[in-house]
Write an enzyme that holds these catalytic residues in place. Structure first.
Site, PDB file in Angstrom:
ATOM      1  N   ALA A   1       0.833  -1.211   0.000  1.00 29.47           N
ATOM      2  CA  ALA A   1       0.000   0.000   0.000  1.00 29.47           C
ATOM      3  C   ALA A   1       0.863   1.255   0.000  1.00 29.47           C
ATOM      4  O   ALA A   1       0.445   2.309   0.447  1.00 29.47           O
ATOM      5  CB  ALA A   1      -0.914  -0.005   1.207  1.00 29.47           C
ATOM      6  N   ALA A   2       2.092   1.126  -0.514  1.00 27.11           N
ATOM      7  CA  ALA A   2       3.009   2.272  -0.466  1.00 27.11           C
ATOM      8  C   ALA A   2       2.847   3.207  -1.659  1.00 27.11           C
ATOM      9  O   ALA A   2       3.427   4.282  -1.685  1.00 27.11           O
ATOM     10  CB  ALA A   2       4.451   1.773  -0.376  1.00 27.11           C
TER      11      ALA A   2
ATOM     12  N   ARG B   1      -3.311   9.215  -9.276  1.00 26.44           N
ATOM     13  CA  ARG B   1      -4.478   9.454 -10.128  1.00 26.44           C
ATOM     14  C   ARG B   1      -5.753   9.727  -9.328  1.00 26.44           C
ATOM     15  O   ARG B   1      -6.764  10.136  -9.866  1.00 26.44           O
ATOM     16  CB  ARG B   1      -4.701   8.254 -11.067  1.00 26.44           C
TER      17      ARG B   1
ATOM     18  N   LYS C   1      -4.357   6.347  -0.973  1.00 32.58           N
ATOM     19  CA  LYS C   1      -5.383   5.720  -1.817  1.00 32.58           C
ATOM     20  C   LYS C   1      -6.202   4.645  -1.104  1.00 32.58           C
ATOM     21  O   LYS C   1      -7.427   4.626  -1.202  1.00 32.58           O
ATOM     22  CB  LYS C   1      -4.739   5.129  -3.068  1.00 32.58           C
TER      23      LYS C   1
ATOM     24  N   GLU D   1       5.546  -8.329 -17.746  1.00 33.92           N
ATOM     25  CA  GLU D   1       4.865  -7.033 -17.672  1.00 33.92           C
ATOM     26  C   GLU D   1       4.580  -6.537 -19.085  1.00 33.92           C
ATOM     27  O   GLU D   1       5.358  -6.786 -20.009  1.00 33.92           O
ATOM     28  CB  GLU D   1       5.732  -6.021 -16.911  1.00 33.92           C
TER      29      GLU D   1
ATOM     30  N   TYR E   1     -38.747  15.844  15.832  1.00 33.23           N
ATOM     31  CA  TYR E   1     -37.339  15.656  16.135  1.00 33.23           C
ATOM     32  C   TYR E   1     -37.239  15.123  17.564  1.00 33.23           C
ATOM     33  O   TYR E   1     -37.714  15.765  18.515  1.00 33.23           O
ATOM     34  CB  TYR E   1     -36.552  16.973  16.029  1.00 33.23           C
TER      35      TYR E   1
ATOM     36  N   ASN F   1     -33.293  19.999  22.716  1.00 36.54           N
ATOM     37  CA  ASN F   1     -32.264  19.318  23.513  1.00 36.54           C
ATOM     38  C   ASN F   1     -31.002  20.131  23.682  1.00 36.54           C
ATOM     39  O   ASN F   1     -30.117  19.752  24.425  1.00 36.54           O
ATOM     40  CB  ASN F   1     -31.910  17.972  22.865  1.00 36.54           C
TER      41      ASN F   1
HETATM   42  C1  UD1 Z   1       1.036  -4.948 -11.068  1.00 35.42           C
HETATM   43  C2  UD1 Z   1       1.739  -6.196 -11.607  1.00 35.42           C
HETATM   44  C3  UD1 Z   1       1.053  -6.633 -12.893  1.00 35.42           C
HETATM   45  C4  UD1 Z   1      -0.402  -6.895 -12.625  1.00 35.42           C
HETATM   46  C5  UD1 Z   1      -1.070  -5.669 -11.987  1.00 35.42           C
HETATM   47  C6  UD1 Z   1      -2.464  -6.030 -11.501  1.00 35.42           C
HETATM   48  C7  UD1 Z   1       4.088  -6.062 -10.958  1.00 35.42           C
HETATM   49  C8  UD1 Z   1       5.467  -5.745 -11.402  1.00 35.42           C
HETATM   50  N1  UD1 Z   1       3.133  -5.898 -11.848  1.00 35.42           N
HETATM   51  O1  UD1 Z   1       1.235  -3.896 -12.006  1.00 35.42           O
HETATM   52  O2  UD1 Z   1       1.659  -7.820 -13.399  1.00 35.42           O
HETATM   53  O3  UD1 Z   1      -1.078  -7.262 -13.828  1.00 35.42           O
HETATM   54  O4  UD1 Z   1      -0.342  -5.219 -10.841  1.00 35.42           O
HETATM   55  O5  UD1 Z   1      -3.147  -4.900 -11.037  1.00 35.42           O
HETATM   56  O6  UD1 Z   1       3.896  -6.465  -9.834  1.00 35.42           O
HETATM   57  N2  UD1 Z   1       3.473  -0.724  -4.605  1.00 35.42           N
HETATM   58  C9  UD1 Z   1       4.257  -0.474  -3.523  1.00 35.42           C
HETATM   59  N3  UD1 Z   1       5.547  -0.073  -3.723  1.00 35.42           N
HETATM   60  C10 UD1 Z   1       6.088   0.049  -4.955  1.00 35.42           C
HETATM   61  C11 UD1 Z   1       5.274  -0.216  -6.077  1.00 35.42           C
HETATM   62  C12 UD1 Z   1       3.971  -0.602  -5.866  1.00 35.42           C
HETATM   63  O7  UD1 Z   1       3.808  -0.585  -2.377  1.00 35.42           O
HETATM   64  O8  UD1 Z   1       7.262   0.413  -5.058  1.00 35.42           O
HETATM   65  C13 UD1 Z   1       2.089  -1.149  -4.385  1.00 35.42           C
HETATM   66  C14 UD1 Z   1       1.082  -0.153  -4.915  1.00 35.42           C
HETATM   67  O9  UD1 Z   1       0.667   0.738  -3.865  1.00 35.42           O
HETATM   68  C15 UD1 Z   1      -0.066  -1.038  -5.330  1.00 35.42           C
HETATM   69  C16 UD1 Z   1       0.596  -2.335  -5.721  1.00 35.42           C
HETATM   70  O10 UD1 Z   1       1.865  -2.337  -5.112  1.00 35.42           O
HETATM   71  O11 UD1 Z   1      -0.951  -1.297  -4.260  1.00 35.42           O
HETATM   72  C17 UD1 Z   1       0.705  -2.526  -7.236  1.00 35.42           C
HETATM   73  O12 UD1 Z   1       1.566  -1.556  -7.801  1.00 35.42           O
HETATM   74  P1  UD1 Z   1       1.300  -0.908  -9.228  1.00 35.42           P
HETATM   75  O13 UD1 Z   1       2.377   0.050  -9.520  1.00 35.42           O
HETATM   76  O14 UD1 Z   1      -0.105  -0.421  -9.296  1.00 35.42           O
HETATM   77  O15 UD1 Z   1       1.463  -2.183 -10.180  1.00 35.42           O
HETATM   78  P2  UD1 Z   1       0.938  -2.339 -11.670  1.00 35.42           P
HETATM   79  O16 UD1 Z   1       1.817  -1.556 -12.579  1.00 35.42           O
HETATM   80  O17 UD1 Z   1      -0.515  -2.076 -11.711  1.00 35.42           O
END
Ligand code: UD1
Ligand code: CA
Length: 472
Positions: free
Chosen positions: A30-31, A36, A43, A175, A370, A390
């Site tokens: 969740a980092a 967006r 988020k 990817e 009320y 009240n």
């Molecule tokens: C990722 C997957 C992709 C998959 C997709 C599904 C990888 C490399 N790719 O891509 O194969 O189809 O999710 O939705 O894993 N996050 C961190 N630290 C970081 C980067 C990300 O905590 O340095 C967390 C983000 O907050 C998020 C999650 O990891 O909750 C996914 O990261 P995001 O950058 O959205 O990955 P995608 O490019 O969507």
């Protein structure tokens, strides 16, 4: 996969516990900044069905009895750290990719050798059933080191693609940016959720590099690395692609909300609730509704609502933090606010607002009232337009209405004040001192009648008007 009738009951939770072969822990990523979203709030704290997205995941994790959960956050996300407690958090100092993010939890997970689930914090619809399916696949006879959740979206867009091997196992995750034209034709995509053998996770991550289109450390690379070491990898396909819907924007948040509402309504109806027009009923994740409850169109449930059996909620009610016993009828157009407690067979009618008040068995507040900071005794009847005053601008005070009392229409009850059992208050009264049991209290100007006054008045005014006309 059996039927999915009532996933949140305690029995179901026990089933999950029994099905889990070994211990399991979870790392929730969740980092990400969630740029967006255009928001100051992290988020995963944005709400779906009135609960932060990440809390939906944590609830599902507790249903499968995750022994240890670590949420990976970015520096400074103190609000998120507080929100996920008692789950542990780890700080990823720089966002260098999903693989790098998992490594941030290393210290907390170092000694853990059971199954490790890696989840993304922005997938609020993921169910405990699917998590359990992945753990079950992890403990299959073939002993895969990594199980990946796959799905087939209508538009695979930029999702990572799952490359499967001849033996049915998973060969690699590529990817989108790094995929060849042929690989981009693959419809099976990476949902981002994995179950991994805790004995291998961190060793595999140590070998992950960042030589790719994004220059990031990809969690997805552990599949190929595991295969290189002779370890098996498998795919579990999500039964319902909606479950893996990720939220990156406000529009996707609205889409997740719609999907969650559909799920909650469905669960309520399966449990014996009638909804005249389900799509107009809005529920919270924690809304509890009994059997044989009828809900009319356009009803909203905020958090902390409990509705017992045999309740009717008519159209256009707004109910928040209220407890409603069986046999109660509410609305149309009623508002129950936090601390409203309605006992059995109470009637609350149109344009009535109730806040922090106990309405005892069989009492009626049917029109335009009320009631705040009050007790209404059993069988009492509160007439149309009654207001509990009240608040004096400084303090909130209590109004206490006894059993079988009758409050006439358009009464103002200036708190603190008590109306005794069986007392009657005359309509239009402003009650400022206590009323004894069985007494009548009337607090308004006494009626006076003057015989013939109206006809005399009309005659005089008509003559005056006629005189004015002839002058013109
Ligand atoms: C990722 C997957 C992709 C998959 C997709 C599904 C990888 C490399 N790719 O891509 O194969 O189809 O999710 O939705 O894993 N996050 C961190 N630290 C970081 C980067 C990300 O905590 O340095 C967390 C983000 O907050 C998020 C999650 O990891 O909750 C996914 O990261 P995001 O950058 O959205 O990955 P995608 O490019 O969507
Ligand atoms: Ca994403």
């Amino acid at each position: 996969r059996g039927s999915r009738s009532r996933p949140s009951t305690i029995e179901t939770e026990r089933d999950f516990g029994a099905m889990t072969t070994g211990a399991c822990a979870a790392i929730v990523l969740a980092a990400g900044m969630g740029r967006r979203m255009k928001s100051d709030l992290p988020k995963v704290l944005h709400r779906v069905a009135n609960r932060p997205m990440i809390s939906h995941l944590l609830d599902a994790l507790s249903a499968i009895s995750s022994e240890r959960t670590v949420v990976v956050v970015a520096p400074g996300m103190t609000q998120l750290v507080d929100a996920v407690a008692p789950a542990d958090t780890a700080v990823q100092t720089e966002a260098l990719g999903t693989g790098h993010a998992v490594l941030a939890a290393r210290d907390q997970m170092q000694d853990f050798t059971g199954d490790m689930l890696v989840l993304f914090g922005d997938t609020p619809l993921l169910t405990a059933e699917t998590m359990q399916d992945m753990l079950t696949a992890r403990s299959a006879a073939e002993n895969p080191a990594v199980v990946v959740l796959g799905f087939r979206p209508d538009d695979p867009a930029e999702y990572g693609r799952l490359v499967t091997a001849a033996d049915g196992g998973l060969e690699a995750i590529v990817e989108f940016k790094d995929a060849s034209a042929a690989q981009r034709e693959i419809g099976l995509c990476n949902a981002g959720i994995m179950a991994i053998d805790g004995n291998h996770l961190f060793a595999l991550l140590d070998s992950v590099g960042n030589d790719n289109a994004n220059g990031e450390y990809y969690l997805t690379d552990i599949v190929e690395l595991a295969r290189d070491r002779g370890l098996r990898c498998d795919v579990v396909e999500a039964a319902d692609p909606v479950e893996v819907m990720g939220v990156n924007s406000r529009a996707q948040l609205a889409a997740a909300e719609a999907a969650m509402q559909a799920r909650l309504r469905d669960r309520a109806m399966t449990g014996g609730v009638t909804m005249t027009d389900p799509e107009t009923v809005w529920l919270s994740a924690d809304t509890k509704i009994g059997r044989d409850v009828i809900i009319g169109p356009n009803v909203f449930f905020g958090t902390g609502v409990t509705i017992a059996d045999n309740v009717e909620i008519k159209a256009f009610c707004h109910i928040d933090g209220a407890e409603v016993a069986s046999g109660v009828s509410i609305g149309p157009f009623a508002r129950l606010r936090p601390g409203a407690k309605l006992e059995r067979n109470v009637h609350v009618g149109n344009f009535v607002e109730i806040k922090q008040a106990l309405v005892e068995e069989g009492a009626k507040v049917n029109h335009l009232s009320y009631v705040g900071d009050a007790r209404i005794g059993p069988r009492a009847n509160v007439g149309a337009g009654t207001i509990t005053c009240n608040y004096d601008g400084f303090f909130k005070e209590l109004t206490d209405i006894g059993a079988d009392a009758f409050i006439g229409s358009n009464t103002a009850l200036v708190a603190p004040v008590k109306v005794g059992d069986g007392a009657t208050v005359g309509a239009g009264s402003v009650i400022t001192s206590d009323v004894e049991a069985d007494a009548l209290a009337v607090a308004r100007g006494r009626q006076k009648s003057i015989a013939g006054w109206a006809s005399t008045f009309r005659k005089r005014r008509k003559a005056e008007k006629d005189a004015a006309k002839t002058k013109e």
